[in-house]
Design an enzyme around this catalytic site. Structure first.
Site, PDB file in Angstrom:
ATOM      1  CD  GLU A  68      19.001   3.236  -4.959  1.00 27.90           C
ATOM      2  OE1 GLU A  68      19.284   2.022  -4.984  1.00 27.90           O
ATOM      3  OE2 GLU A  68      18.384   3.756  -4.009  1.00 27.90           O
ATOM      4  CG  ASP A  69      18.820  -1.602  -5.574  1.00 41.83           C
ATOM      5  OD1 ASP A  69      18.630  -0.386  -5.355  1.00 41.83           O
ATOM      6  OD2 ASP A  69      18.402  -2.485  -4.811  1.00 41.83           O
ATOM      7  CG  ASP A 103       9.182  -0.034  -6.658  1.00 37.67           C
ATOM      8  OD1 ASP A 103       8.083   0.240  -7.131  1.00 37.67           O
ATOM      9  OD2 ASP A 103       9.458  -1.147  -6.180  1.00 37.67           O
ATOM     10  CG  PHE A 136       8.847  -8.218  -4.608  1.00 39.45           C
ATOM     11  CD1 PHE A 136       8.809  -7.030  -3.902  1.00 39.45           C
ATOM     12  CD2 PHE A 136       9.760  -9.195  -4.232  1.00 39.45           C
ATOM     13  CE1 PHE A 136       9.672  -6.813  -2.825  1.00 39.45           C
ATOM     14  CE2 PHE A 136      10.624  -8.986  -3.158  1.00 39.45           C
ATOM     15  CZ  PHE A 136      10.572  -7.788  -2.465  1.00 39.45           C
ATOM     16  NE  ARG A 166      19.994  -6.793   1.338  1.00 39.99           N
ATOM     17  CZ  ARG A 166      19.204  -5.730   1.157  1.00 39.99           C
ATOM     18  NH1 ARG A 166      19.157  -5.145  -0.018  1.00 39.99           N
ATOM     19  NH2 ARG A 166      18.472  -5.259   2.138  1.00 39.99           N
TER      20      ARG A 166
HETATM   21  C1  PRP Z   1      15.063   0.067  -2.471  1.00 40.13           C
HETATM   22  C2  PRP Z   1      15.996   0.634  -3.530  1.00 40.13           C
HETATM   23  C3  PRP Z   1      15.694   2.100  -3.505  1.00 40.13           C
HETATM   24  C4  PRP Z   1      14.246   2.149  -3.098  1.00 40.13           C
HETATM   25  C5  PRP Z   1      13.420   2.393  -4.310  1.00 40.13           C
HETATM   26  O1  PRP Z   1      15.674   0.171  -1.228  1.00 40.13           O
HETATM   27  O2  PRP Z   1      17.347   0.366  -3.240  1.00 40.13           O
HETATM   28  O3  PRP Z   1      16.498   2.790  -2.577  1.00 40.13           O
HETATM   29  O4  PRP Z   1      13.891   0.878  -2.543  1.00 40.13           O
HETATM   30  O5  PRP Z   1      12.070   2.465  -3.977  1.00 40.13           O
HETATM   31  P1  PRP Z   1      11.169   3.723  -4.381  1.00 40.13           P
HETATM   32  O6  PRP Z   1      11.531   4.122  -5.783  1.00 40.13           O
HETATM   33  O7  PRP Z   1       9.768   3.180  -4.315  1.00 40.13           O
HETATM   34  O8  PRP Z   1      11.402   4.817  -3.405  1.00 40.13           O
HETATM   35  P2  PRP Z   1      15.101  -0.525   0.089  1.00 40.13           P
HETATM   36  O9  PRP Z   1      14.267   0.461   0.826  1.00 40.13           O
HETATM   37  O10 PRP Z   1      14.467  -1.833  -0.281  1.00 40.13           O
HETATM   38  O11 PRP Z   1      16.416  -0.764   0.943  1.00 40.13           O
HETATM   39  P3  PRP Z   1      17.683  -1.696   0.597  1.00 40.13           P
HETATM   40  O12 PRP Z   1      18.447  -1.006  -0.521  1.00 40.13           O
HETATM   41  O13 PRP Z   1      18.462  -1.732   1.862  1.00 40.13           O
HETATM   42  O14 PRP Z   1      17.166  -3.049   0.167  1.00 40.13           O
END
Ligand code: PRP
Length: 183
Positions: free
Chosen positions: A103-104, A107, A156, A169
């Site tokens: 994962e990136d 949060d 953010f 991105r």
């Molecule tokens: C981001 C990230 C995780 C998630 C984390 O994805 O890649 O999947 O949010 O958030 P959390 O810990 O609060 O659940 P996003 O929904 O932004 O989609 P993306 O990867 O397509 O940008």
């Protein structure tokens, strides 16, 4: 693009490209020590994880298959509701496999918590998580993340896969946006 191309949209660089690559190299060494000789599958969560997957997987000193999931929050449309809908499922049967979710960012932890539980229900040998970034102050659920690149403050961030309204991105660094971008 890099920070210099951001102009006034960039507030500050939090993590440079060099720092990201150096940390991913360290993580790849640790990960390989854990999984060498095992039936490993790397699972990326679209779209944010694309950059991390590209660099982390290439830093591994051996081969590992890669698969992808796409998910979205369900119902209210608010992000991180914890209820997740699968938009694209894995192509791979993970029964008996050692799954590493890449994962990136973690949060609130709600998305990963749901994905981990979902994958664990498919009889894999193990499911672990590797994330480039984690925001400890934003955590809403306890989630065991085995490999973390950087813990960051609860602000953010964009770049290296992370977006604001689908932009940035492709920024090489991780940074914060100037307030006028949100206006
Ligand atoms: C981001 C990230 C995780 C998630 C984390 O994805 O890649 O999947 O949010 O958030 P959390 O810990 O609060 O659940 P996003 O929904 O932004 O989609 P993306 O990867 O397509 O940008």
């Amino acid at each position: 693009m890099d920070a210099a191309h951001m102009g006034a949209d960039l507030e500050k660089v939090l993590i440079t490209e060099e720092e990201i690559h150096a940390r991913l190299d360290e993580l790849a060494t640790e990960i390989w020590a854990e999984y060498e000789g095992k039936d490993l599958l790397l699972v990326g969560v679209l779209k944010g994880a694309v950059m991390v997957m590209a660099d982390l997987s290439r830093a591994l000193p051996g081969t590992a298959p890669v698969d992808w999931m796409a998910v979205s929050s369900y119902g209210s449309g608010t992000k991180s509701s914890g209820v997740v809908r699968i938009l694209k499922d894995l192509d791979t049967d993970i029964t008996g496999k050692h799954v590493l979710i890449v994962e990136d960012i973690v949060d609130s932890g709600l998305t990963l918590s749901w994905i981990k539980a979902n994958l664990e229900s498919r009889s894999p040998a193990s499911v672990e998580i590797c994330t480039l970034l984690r925001k400890p102050e934003a955590a809403k659920v306890e989630i065991d993340v085995k490999w973390v690149g950087f813990d960051i403050a609860n602000e953010f961030v964009v770049g290296y896969g992370l977006d604001y309204a689908e932009n940035y991105r492709n920024l090489r660094e991780v940074g914060t946006l100037a307030p006028h971008v949100y206006a």
